[in-house]
Write a protein that holds these residues in place. Structure first.
Motif, PDB file in Angstrom:
ATOM      1  N   SER A 162      -7.338   0.322  -5.473  1.00 42.81           N
ATOM      2  CA  SER A 162      -9.015   0.287  -5.330  1.00 42.81           C
ATOM      3  C   SER A 162      -9.560   1.088  -6.265  1.00 42.81           C
ATOM      4  N   ASP A 163      -8.977   2.269  -6.468  1.00 40.67           N
ATOM      5  CA  ASP A 163      -9.861   3.209  -7.421  1.00 40.67           C
ATOM      6  C   ASP A 163      -8.931   3.650  -8.376  1.00 40.67           C
ATOM      7  N   GLY A 164      -7.558   3.289  -8.646  1.00 38.20           N
ATOM      8  CA  GLY A 164      -6.791   3.704  -9.825  1.00 38.20           C
ATOM      9  C   GLY A 164      -6.279   5.126  -9.768  1.00 38.20           C
ATOM     10  N   GLN A 165      -6.306   5.818  -8.785  1.00 44.13           N
ATOM     11  CA  GLN A 165      -5.851   7.214  -8.785  1.00 44.13           C
ATOM     12  C   GLN A 165      -4.471   7.141  -8.335  1.00 44.13           C
ATOM     13  N   ILE A 166      -3.543   8.200  -8.702  1.00 41.37           N
ATOM     14  CA  ILE A 166      -2.272   8.122  -8.237  1.00 41.37           C
ATOM     15  C   ILE A 166      -2.251   8.535  -6.707  1.00 41.37           C
ATOM     16  N   VAL A 167      -1.293   7.985  -6.020  1.00 35.69           N
ATOM     17  CA  VAL A 167      -1.007   8.416  -4.822  1.00 35.69           C
ATOM     18  C   VAL A 167       0.404   8.896  -4.395  1.00 35.69           C
ATOM     19  N   VAL A 168       0.488  10.137  -4.096  1.00 30.86           N
ATOM     20  CA  VAL A 168       2.055  10.557  -3.912  1.00 30.86           C
ATOM     21  C   VAL A 168       2.055  10.524  -2.375  1.00 30.86           C
ATOM     22  N   ASP A 169       3.389  10.258  -2.045  1.00 28.87           N
ATOM     23  CA  ASP A 169       3.736  10.025  -0.623  1.00 28.87           C
ATOM     24  C   ASP A 169       4.988  10.894  -0.278  1.00 28.87           C
ATOM     25  N   LYS A 170       4.945  12.067  -0.031  1.00 28.22           N
ATOM     26  CA  LYS A 170       6.410  12.930   0.331  1.00 28.22           C
ATOM     27  C   LYS A 170       6.930  12.420   1.410  1.00 28.22           C
ATOM     28  N   SER A 171       6.440  11.549   2.355  1.00 27.69           N
ATOM     29  CA  SER A 171       7.420  11.248   3.401  1.00 27.69           C
ATOM     30  C   SER A 171       8.602  10.469   2.820  1.00 27.69           C
ATOM     31  N   LYS A 172       8.368   9.784   1.790  1.00 32.46           N
ATOM     32  CA  LYS A 172       9.512   9.014   1.510  1.00 32.46           C
ATOM     33  C   LYS A 172      10.197   9.562   0.033  1.00 32.46           C
TER      34      LYS A 172
END
Ligand code: HEM
Ligand code: FES
Lengths: 190, 261, 407
Positions: A162-172
């Motif tokens: 949607s906005d082209g930002q990086i998303v980091v998900d530490k749960s995986k």
């Protein structure tokens, strides 16, 4: 000097014939046939009950809801990060290093895989070095010195469409030694 | 001097005193026996003991020292609990407060040094028991109770180490508890744990392994502090106290302090 | 003075001082046993070891210091002999030990580490351990002399004598409590409990240490992976301790100090308790600095000290360096040699039972013998791995990263 050391011995007294105690004894005696069955059932029931209790207690110690800092965050745009640099801006808040190379961006979790200390990035020596027991890792996260048995872990990383930002998900997390760093979720291909 | 004696006699012969201590001053053998038998605390002991059992050079008094230090820890720990709150916001500042502001500000010192001393005393006690061969029959079971007490003593110290919530505390516990991660078959990073799978999904991971259960989260945090607090102040002392009762009782039932036969 | 400090630093930093310590300690026991004369096989073995050290030392420099020290200690002890257990000798040993300790306090580096509040009890523990070990061995020595002469240990002379608990025991206890209370108060007033900065999960101190009583375990982590050093070995220590009364069937030596009647039990226990457990704690506390590097007692804890970490696995040593081959891809082939070694080591007990230890096997019976031998082999795995690390920089004997199984 006696051979057997028996400091105290309980010798059950035989109750007087005809007394109440003797009566109870008589009636309490089990028949030979039912005895093995009863004792097996009793032991099974006891084991089951204790086992059940233990597992309930054990399960109770594993919470269903955690009140931990958020595991998922937005980390800005790829253009915010310089090529070839280890970026430390998210380390204090989320425990993540973002590394951008020529073709990829990946998120290293800043927890030493030896015993959980927080390593330091030493730009002059081009390596991560753990202060606790001296484990060293290359920029890629692969270990090369010290007592640690394996590389640093990488976190799930993606681009929010949607906005082209990086998303980091530490749960995986992705483990190199399990061959998971080839997983497309473990890096962003540029 | 005579008047002091008179006062003492007056006290000892008063109804109040006699209602508490039945025997009076144990100055005859009969009264000595009754003094020990008639007191809950003293009757941990038998009435008479072997000469070598009283000798400091034989027991090194280390079992007694361990117990005394346990009592010191209980009392000082209780006092600390009046000022300490086990949350991330307050734990550290409460310790600062205990150290700088609380009256007679050595309770924390006593508690910490007492804990160190207790660990050492328990080790030396075990050492003595081994060196005199006192674990041999009929005392095998009591030796085992002792080993569990040793483990509990270490766990008490370990859980207490986290409570000040300073740098020393969290990193020591981080390093110490990370070992649980490596439990074979039950820790996220233990050998064999990777084999426990449902299809392609690993059943043992950072969110449900042995360490997670120990510290109540994926990393040392508020849940860990609370957990360790409860273990440290209630759970382990209760179990240890119970086992100590068994330990002392067995010392008597196994024939008193060991000696050659 | 500087030479002396260098000497001691080298002594400790060459971790082989560990070996020195353990064998010196064995030596003391033997001297207790042999009345100070080198006349049995055991005594001769120590002399041979001393000579080997000496020859090796000529080629490897730090070892030379060690060799000299070792021979000196051997010589000193053999001259002391039974006098080691005199009260006077004991007193002088204690005085010298304390003097050495206090003089060392003038060294700023030593002071920095030894005077850390949390390290003070450990310093005290070193002395307490030394004193109590000496007391126990002295008593054993005195009793043994009686027994050898056909007499009875002194504890036996008092068995029939019984005392009233009130006043004899109760007053002793009272006195102990008062003394301990005074010690605790003085200690607490004199030394503040440490408190560092507030917890900060993003910055680890260097070095980060576990509580001191677990530093032996942390030291083991240098040589073994956490699953062994942190879980399996501690578990087996507890199991092993609990198993002692059931494995040890020797009816002698219950209720009095003796050495000759319980040589094996005492030898193994003292090795585990003093050399492995206590010495490793002392090493972890006083000799491990930043990055968990080794530092001598008078050395400055330099966080930038460069220690080349060039550890290699057995598979690499054999395949690449000795056979000149690339590492095989499949782990069962790659780790073949290590697996054979480990399996071979752990299947020693039946061989021992059939061979040199048949006597014990027959006396103890199979279950006791096998459990005891297993526990003993696990215990000895630690010094063996340590020596392999120092001599060959060996990291893993078996390294199966695929299964997370590293030994
Ligand atoms: C919290 C820890 C402990 C406390 C408070 C404690 C207390 C005591 C006391 C007061 C005695 C009476 C004799 C003496 O003072 O030496 C005793 C005896 C004994 N303890 Fe402990 N102990 C503890 C831990 C241990 C440990 C770790 C072991 C062994 C592994 C052990 C094994 C024994 C045995 C076998 C006896 C009988 C010794 C004899 O009869 O000579 N105890 N204990
Ligand atoms: S925790 Fe990083 S090296 Fe041990």
């Amino acid at each position: 000097m006696s051979e057997e050391i028996t400091p105290y011995q309980v010798v059950p007294k035989t109750p007087l014939a005809g007394s109440a105690a003797a009566d109870i004894r008589e009636q309490g005696e089990m028949t030979r046939r039912s005895f093995p069955f009863v004792i097996t059932a009793a032991w099974l029931a006891l084991t089951a009950a204790l086992g059940g209790l233990a597992s309930v207690l054990g399960r109770f110690m594993f919470p269903n809801v955690l009140f931990e800092p958020v595991q998922k965050f937005k980390a800005g745009f790829v253009a915010d990060y310089a090529v070839g640099e280890v970026d430390e801006r998210w380390k204090d808040k989320f425990g993540i290093w973002l590394v951008r190379t020529e073709e990829t961006v990946y998120a290293l979790i800043s927890v030493c895989t030896h015993l959980g200390c927080t390593p330091n990035w030493l730009p002059t020596q081009n390596k991560f070095k753990c202060p606790c027991h001296g484990s060293g890792y290359y920029k890629s996260g692969v270990n090369f010195e010290g007592p640690t048995p394996r590389p640093l872990e990488r976190a799930k990383i993606s681009i929010d469409p949607s906005d082209g930002q990086i998303v980091v998900d530490k749960s995986k997390q992705f483990h190199q030694e399990r061959g998971e760093w080839t997983d497309p979720e473990s890096f962003i291909k540029l | 001097m005579a008047s002091v004696r008179g006062i003492q006699e007056g006290i000892v012969n008063s109804q109040i005193w006699k209602s508490v201590f039945r025997v009076g001053i144990p100055n005859t053998n009969r009264k000595r026996v009754l003094a020990v038998l008639g007191s809950l605390i003293l009757h941990l002991h038998p009435v008479k003991v072997r000469r070598s059992g009283v000798r400091m050079s034989y027991t090194w008094c280390m079992g007694g020292t361990s117990f005394f230090l346990f009592l010191v820890e209980t009392v000082t720990g209780l006092l600390l609990m009046f000022y300490y709150r086990p949350t991330i916001e307050y734990a550290f500042t409460d310790i600062m407060d205990l150290r700088e502001q609380a009256p007679f500000g050595i309770m924390r010192e006593m508690h910490r040094w007492g804990a160190h001393a207790m660990v050492i005393a328990v080790w030396l006690h075990m050492f003595r028991v081994f060196m005199t061969g006192s674990y041999k029959p009929p005392r095998e079971f009591n030796w085992n109770v002792g080993v569990i007490l040793l483990v509990l003593t270490l766990l008490l110290s370990f859980t207490g180490y986290l409570l000040p919530w300073d740098q020393l505390a969290i990193w020591a516990i981080t390093v110490g508890s990370s070992m649980a991660r490596a439990t074979p078959g039950a820790g996220n990073e233990g050998p064999m744990s990777g084999l426990i799978k449902l299809g392609d999904i690993r059943l043992i991971h950072a969110g449900d392994d042995a360490r997670f259960g120990l510290i109540g989260g994926r990393s040392i945090g508020a849940a860990t502090l609370l957990r360790f607090y409860v273990l440290h102040c209630v759970a382990i002392p209760l179990v240890a106290g119970f086992l100590m009762a068994i330990h002392f009782w067995r010392v008597r039932k196994d024939g008193g302090i060991s000696g050659p036969l | 003075m500087t030479f002396f400090k260098d000497f001691i630093n080298v002594l400790s930093a060459a971790s082989i001082s560990f070996l020195l310590l353990s064998s010196t300690f064995g030596c003391i026991i033997y001297f207790c046993l042999l009345d100070g004369r080198l006349r049995s096989k055991g005594g001769a073995a120590f002399v041979v070891l001393g000579v080997i050290y000496f020859v090796a030392g000529i080629f490897i420099r730090p070892l030379l210091y060690l060799a000299v020290a070792y021979v000196l200690i051997l010589f000193g002890l053999s001259n002391l002999g039974p006098r080691l257990w005199d009260k006077k000798t004991g007193k002088w040993l204690l005085i010298f030990g304390m003097l050495g300790f206090f003089v060392s306090f003038f060294d700023p580096n030593f002071y920095l580490i030894a005077a850390k509040p949390d390290n003070v009890p450990i310093g005290a523990m070193i002395f307490l351990l030394g004193i109590f070990t000496w007391i126990a061995l002295r008593k054993a020595y005195l009793n043994d002399k009686q027994i050898e002469a056909g007499g009875i240990p002194w504890e036996k002379t008092e068995t029939s004598e019984k005392l009233f608990v009130w006043p004899d025991l109760v007053y002793t206890e009272m006195l102990c409590m008062i003394l301990l209370t005074i010690v605790m108060i003085v200690w607490s007033v004199g030394l503040r409990a440490p408190l560092e900065e507030a917890a900060n999960p993003t910055s680890s101190p260097n070095p980060a240490k576990a509580p001191w009583y677990f530093l032996g375990l942390q030291e083991m982590l240098v040589y073994f992976d956490p699953w062994l050093a942190g879980v399996v070995l501690p578990g087996l220590i507890i199991v092993g301790l609990m198993a002692i009364p059931y494995i040890d069937t020797n009816p002698k030596g219950a209720g009095y100090f003796t050495f000759i009647e319980r040589k094996w039990e005492l030898g193994i226990f003292l090795y585990g308790f003093l050399v492995l457990w206590s010495f490793l704690i002392i090493t972890g506390t006083f000799l491990r600095g930043p990055n968990w590097n080794f530092f001598g007692p008078y050395e400055y804890w330099d966080p930038n000290k460069l220690v080349p970490l060039v550890n290699i696995d057995l598979s690499e040593l054999v395949w690449v360096q000795w056979l000149g081959q690339p590492l095989p891809k499949l782990w069962p082939i790659r780790e073949m040699f290590g697996i054979i070694l480990v399996v071979g080591y752990m299947s020693l007990p039946p061989l021992l039972a059939a061979g040199p230890f048949r006597r014990f096997y027959l006396k103890m019976g199979a279950p006791r013998f096998y459990v005891g031998a297993f526990l003993f082999l696990v215990m000895m795995a630690l010094p063996i791995k340590m020596v392999l690390r120092w001599l060959f920089n060996l990291k893993y004997i078996v390294h199966i990263g695929e299964l997370f199984f590293n030994v």
